[in-house]
Design a protein around this motif. Structure first.
Motif, short mmCIF file in Angstrom:
data_model
loop_
_atom_site.label_atom_id
_atom_site.label_comp_id
_atom_site.label_asym_id
_atom_site.label_seq_id
_atom_site.Cartn_x
_atom_site.Cartn_y
_atom_site.Cartn_z
N SER A 182 18.45 29.56 7.69
CA SER A 182 17.46 30.36 8.43
C SER A 182 16.36 29.47 9.00
O SER A 182 16.01 29.59 10.19
CB SER A 182 16.82 31.41 7.51
N VAL A 183 15.82 28.59 8.18
CA VAL A 183 14.74 27.70 8.63
C VAL A 183 15.26 26.76 9.72
O VAL A 183 14.61 26.56 10.75
CB VAL A 183 14.13 26.91 7.45
N THR A 184 16.45 26.20 9.49
CA THR A 184 17.04 25.31 10.50
C THR A 184 17.23 26.06 11.82
O THR A 184 16.90 25.54 12.89
CB THR A 184 18.40 24.76 10.01
N GLY A 185 17.71 27.27 11.74
CA GLY A 185 17.97 28.08 12.93
C GLY A 185 16.72 28.38 13.74
O GLY A 185 16.72 28.24 14.96
N VAL A 186 15.65 28.78 13.06
CA VAL A 186 14.43 29.11 13.82
C VAL A 186 13.80 27.86 14.42
O VAL A 186 13.24 27.92 15.52
CB VAL A 186 13.38 29.89 12.98
N LEU A 187 13.92 26.74 13.73
CA LEU A 187 13.39 25.49 14.28
C LEU A 187 14.19 25.04 15.50
O LEU A 187 13.63 24.68 16.53
CB LEU A 187 13.37 24.38 13.22
N ASP A 203 12.01 25.64 21.81
CA ASP A 203 12.17 24.70 22.92
C ASP A 203 11.49 23.37 22.57
O ASP A 203 10.35 23.35 22.10
CB ASP A 203 11.53 25.29 24.18
N GLY A 204 12.21 22.29 22.76
CA GLY A 204 11.65 20.97 22.50
C GLY A 204 12.11 20.35 21.20
O GLY A 204 11.92 19.16 20.99
N PHE A 236 10.94 16.33 17.55
CA PHE A 236 10.64 17.24 18.65
C PHE A 236 9.91 16.54 19.79
O PHE A 236 9.33 15.47 19.61
CB PHE A 236 9.81 18.43 18.14
N ASP A 237 9.96 17.17 20.96
CA ASP A 237 9.27 16.69 22.15
C ASP A 237 7.86 17.28 22.12
O ASP A 237 7.68 18.49 22.28
CB ASP A 237 10.04 17.15 23.39
N ALA A 238 6.86 16.43 21.94
CA ALA A 238 5.48 16.89 21.80
C ALA A 238 4.92 17.51 23.08
O ALA A 238 3.89 18.18 23.04
CB ALA A 238 4.59 15.74 21.33
N THR A 239 5.60 17.32 24.20
CA THR A 239 5.14 17.96 25.44
C THR A 239 5.62 19.40 25.52
O THR A 239 5.13 20.17 26.35
CB THR A 239 5.63 17.18 26.69
N GLN A 289 3.22 25.07 16.14
CA GLN A 289 4.27 25.99 16.55
C GLN A 289 5.46 25.92 15.59
O GLN A 289 6.06 26.95 15.26
CB GLN A 289 4.75 25.68 17.97
N LEU A 290 5.79 24.71 15.16
CA LEU A 290 6.88 24.54 14.19
C LEU A 290 6.56 25.31 12.92
O LEU A 290 7.40 26.04 12.38
CB LEU A 290 7.11 23.06 13.88
#
Length: 68
Positions: free
Chosen positions: A19-24, A28-29, A46-49, A55-56
């Motif tokens: 579940s956690v892997t899926g939502v992360l 986007d990014g 992740f892409d910080a832009t 958000q994570l």
């Protein structure tokens, strides 16, 4: 790309990890998310832009877990 480690509370099984892997990964990014039940954490690349650490943490909390 940036990498951050987020402590995740409330996981008790492999389903929680999925579940956690899926939502992360849905955010986007996010390029990679390695969630460990034993270490009670998520290591996220992740892409910080496109995404922020806050958000994570928010998507983890929205999924019903604790994030720090």
């Amino acid at each position: 790309m940036e990498t951050t480690t987020i402590k995740v509370g409330g996981m008790s099984c492999g389903g929680c990890v999925k579940s956690v892997t899926g939502v992360l990964m849905a955010l986007d990014g996010v390029a990679k998310a390695e969630v460990s039940l034993e270490q009670k954490q998520a290591v996220v690349e992740f892409d910080a832009t496109k995404a922020t650490r806050d958000q994570l943490k928010a998507v983890i909390e929205d999924a019903g877990f604790e994030a720090a």
